[in-house]
Scaffold this motif. Structure first.
Motif, short mmCIF file in Angstrom:
data_model
loop_
_atom_site.label_atom_id
_atom_site.label_comp_id
_atom_site.label_asym_id
_atom_site.label_seq_id
_atom_site.Cartn_x
_atom_site.Cartn_y
_atom_site.Cartn_z
N THR A 1 21.36 29.09 50.01
CA THR A 1 20.52 29.49 48.88
C THR A 1 21.23 30.55 48.03
O THR A 1 21.17 30.50 46.80
CB THR A 1 19.18 30.04 49.39
N ALA A 2 21.90 31.49 48.70
CA ALA A 2 22.62 32.52 47.96
C ALA A 2 23.72 31.92 47.09
O ALA A 2 23.88 32.29 45.92
CB ALA A 2 23.21 33.54 48.92
N LEU A 3 24.47 30.97 47.63
CA LEU A 3 25.53 30.33 46.85
C LEU A 3 24.95 29.54 45.67
O LEU A 3 25.44 29.64 44.54
CB LEU A 3 26.35 29.40 47.75
N SER A 4 23.90 28.76 45.95
CA SER A 4 23.32 27.91 44.91
C SER A 4 22.65 28.72 43.82
O SER A 4 22.92 28.54 42.62
CB SER A 4 22.30 26.94 45.54
N VAL A 5 21.76 29.62 44.22
CA VAL A 5 20.99 30.38 43.24
C VAL A 5 21.85 31.46 42.59
O VAL A 5 21.74 31.72 41.39
CB VAL A 5 19.73 30.98 43.89
N GLY A 6 22.70 32.11 43.37
CA GLY A 6 23.56 33.14 42.81
C GLY A 6 24.46 32.59 41.72
O GLY A 6 24.58 33.18 40.64
N ALA A 7 25.10 31.45 41.98
CA ALA A 7 25.96 30.85 40.97
C ALA A 7 25.15 30.35 39.78
O ALA A 7 25.59 30.43 38.64
CB ALA A 7 26.75 29.69 41.59
N SER A 8 23.93 29.84 40.04
CA SER A 8 23.08 29.37 38.94
C SER A 8 22.67 30.51 38.03
O SER A 8 22.75 30.41 36.80
CB SER A 8 21.83 28.68 39.50
N VAL A 9 22.21 31.61 38.62
CA VAL A 9 21.81 32.77 37.82
C VAL A 9 23.01 33.34 37.08
O VAL A 9 22.91 33.79 35.93
CB VAL A 9 21.15 33.83 38.72
N ALA A 10 24.16 33.31 37.71
CA ALA A 10 25.36 33.87 37.10
C ALA A 10 25.75 33.15 35.82
O ALA A 10 26.24 33.78 34.88
CB ALA A 10 26.52 33.83 38.09
N VAL A 11 25.54 31.84 35.76
CA VAL A 11 25.99 31.10 34.57
C VAL A 11 24.85 30.72 33.62
O VAL A 11 25.10 30.37 32.47
CB VAL A 11 26.74 29.81 34.99
N LEU B 1 30.74 38.01 33.33
CA LEU B 1 29.30 37.82 33.52
C LEU B 1 28.99 36.93 34.73
O LEU B 1 28.26 37.35 35.64
CB LEU B 1 28.69 37.25 32.24
N PRO B 2 29.53 35.70 34.80
CA PRO B 2 29.24 34.89 35.99
C PRO B 2 29.80 35.48 37.28
O PRO B 2 29.17 35.38 38.33
CB PRO B 2 29.87 33.54 35.67
N ILE B 3 30.98 36.11 37.20
CA ILE B 3 31.55 36.69 38.42
C ILE B 3 30.67 37.84 38.91
O ILE B 3 30.43 38.00 40.12
CB ILE B 3 32.99 37.18 38.15
N GLY B 4 30.13 38.65 37.98
CA GLY B 4 29.23 39.72 38.38
C GLY B 4 27.98 39.19 39.05
O GLY B 4 27.50 39.76 40.04
N GLY B 5 27.43 38.10 38.54
CA GLY B 5 26.25 37.50 39.16
C GLY B 5 26.53 36.98 40.55
O GLY B 5 25.73 37.15 41.47
N ILE B 6 27.68 36.34 40.72
CA ILE B 6 28.04 35.81 42.04
C ILE B 6 28.24 36.95 43.04
O ILE B 6 27.80 36.88 44.19
CB ILE B 6 29.30 34.94 41.92
N ILE C 1 31.44 25.74 34.27
CA ILE C 1 31.18 24.70 35.27
C ILE C 1 32.22 24.75 36.37
O ILE C 1 31.90 24.66 37.57
CB ILE C 1 31.16 23.31 34.60
N GLN C 2 33.49 24.91 35.99
CA GLN C 2 34.56 24.98 36.99
C GLN C 2 34.40 26.18 37.91
O GLN C 2 34.74 26.12 39.10
CB GLN C 2 35.91 25.03 36.28
N LEU C 3 33.86 27.27 37.38
CA LEU C 3 33.65 28.46 38.19
C LEU C 3 32.47 28.29 39.14
O LEU C 3 32.55 28.64 40.32
CB LEU C 3 33.40 29.67 37.29
N ALA C 4 31.37 27.72 38.64
CA ALA C 4 30.14 27.66 39.43
C ALA C 4 30.06 26.45 40.36
O ALA C 4 29.48 26.55 41.44
CB ALA C 4 28.93 27.66 38.49
N ALA C 5 30.62 25.31 39.95
CA ALA C 5 30.42 24.06 40.69
C ALA C 5 30.85 24.14 42.16
O ALA C 5 30.10 23.68 43.04
CB ALA C 5 31.14 22.91 39.99
#
Length: 309
Positions: free
Chosen positions: A243-253, A119-124, A194-198
């Motif tokens: 913005t893509a890194l910040s918001v993409g990872a946020s939405v992903a998790v 799920l988070p990887i798909g969002g990223i 957290i380890q994936l998104a941070a």
């Protein structure tokens, strides 16, 4: 004469507020635990019930709330400064919608059931595709209006594809789960998330914050910013990728939580004298506090009121 508070005092006050919200998020929950005792037991390597609740539920939720909130506030302020539009947010360039669609596809394909981090990887990956499409449509040296139009097109396409995936879902329970996730939540997140998104979140923050002086210059117009020595093509690239890194990872998790990234910069703009560069850090801190405290209130309103009193 300016009536705005000193910038350092404002940053310090918001840092204290963010810390208080973090403590509230750790303290408040469905079950009352001795947080101090649980923390001491956790540091000593113990496995008491309180230590497990703190490590597996409370701390991941609080840390994730701070990270996601800070990211959304920072990205919202950055987009409003870049596009010189107080109604702009990350959705304008299509990042949040594409990240949501990437996560929905992980649900739809069944990968999220067989692979916990699908799920988070798909969002990223969805956010990354959005940035690639944005520059494919608009080009690196494009004007601001062209970026907006390309972003709106990407966001509309991602929204339409998400709706299509929901309508074609063969399992109504899966569709309900997707809808619940799209509403956004920090519940049941783990240290693995957290380890994936941070790393992605922090990388995005650095790209945005390093562009703060350029945003101040851009408030005087693109020609003026260029005459002051800023490469606007590079500035746009840094802000959009950040913005893509910040918001993409946020939405992903955490799902699609976007409204605070739009509203909070409006509240703080008068307090920084309308300077977009200074608005970045304070918006991130207030958003982090809002995200953590909002989760605490949702979990136990009665305990939250008691904590207030």
């Amino acid at each position: 004469m300016s009536t705005s508070p000193p910038y350092a005092a404002l940053v310090g006050a918001l840092a204290a507020l963010m810390l208080a919200a973090f403590v509230a998020s750790v303290t408040i929950g469905y079950v009352v635990i001795d947080v101090g005792g649980a923390l001491a037991d956790l540091l000593a390597g113990g496995t008491s019930l309180g230590a497990l609740v703190l490590m597996e539920l409370r701390l991941p939720r609080a840390i994730m709330g701070a990270l996601v909130g800070f990211s959304l506030g920072l990205a919202g302020a950055a987009m409003q400064g870049l596009l010189r539009n107080p109604l702009a947010d990350a959705g304008v360039i299509g990042v949040s919608g594409a990240a949501a669609f990437g996560a929905v596809m992980a649900f739809y394909s069944g990968l999220s059931a067989s692979f916990g981090l699908a799920l988070p990887i798909g969002g990223i990956l969805g956010a990354g595709v959005a940035v690639a499409l944005l520059y494919a449509l608009a080009g690196r040296g494009s004007a601001t209006m062209t970026l907006i139009l390309a972003g709106v097109a990407i966001n509309s396409l991602a929204g339409a594809l998400t709706a299509l995936a929901l309508n074609l879902s063969p399992n109504p329970y899966a569709a309900t789960e997707v809808m619940f996730w799209l509403m956004g939540s920090l519940a049941d997140r783990s240290m693995t998330h957290i380890q994936l998104a941070a790393p992605l979140l922090i990388s995005g923050w650095l790209l945005i914050l390093v562009s703060a002086p350029a945003l101040d210059a851009l408030s005087l117009g693109e020609d003026t910013a260029t005459s002051l020595g800023f490469d606007m093509g590079r500035v746009r690239l840094l802000l959009i990728v950040g913005t893509a890194l910040s918001v993409g990872a946020s939405v992903a998790v955490a799902g699609a939580i976007g409204f605070i990234g739009l509203v909070v910069p409006h509240l703080l703009r008068p307090l920084v004298g309308g300077r977009p560069g200074r608005l970045l850090l304070v918006s991130g801190r207030l958003d982090a506090a809002v995200a953590d405290y909002d989760q605490a209130i949702q979990l136990d309103p009665n305990n939250a009121q008691a904590w207030h009193n």
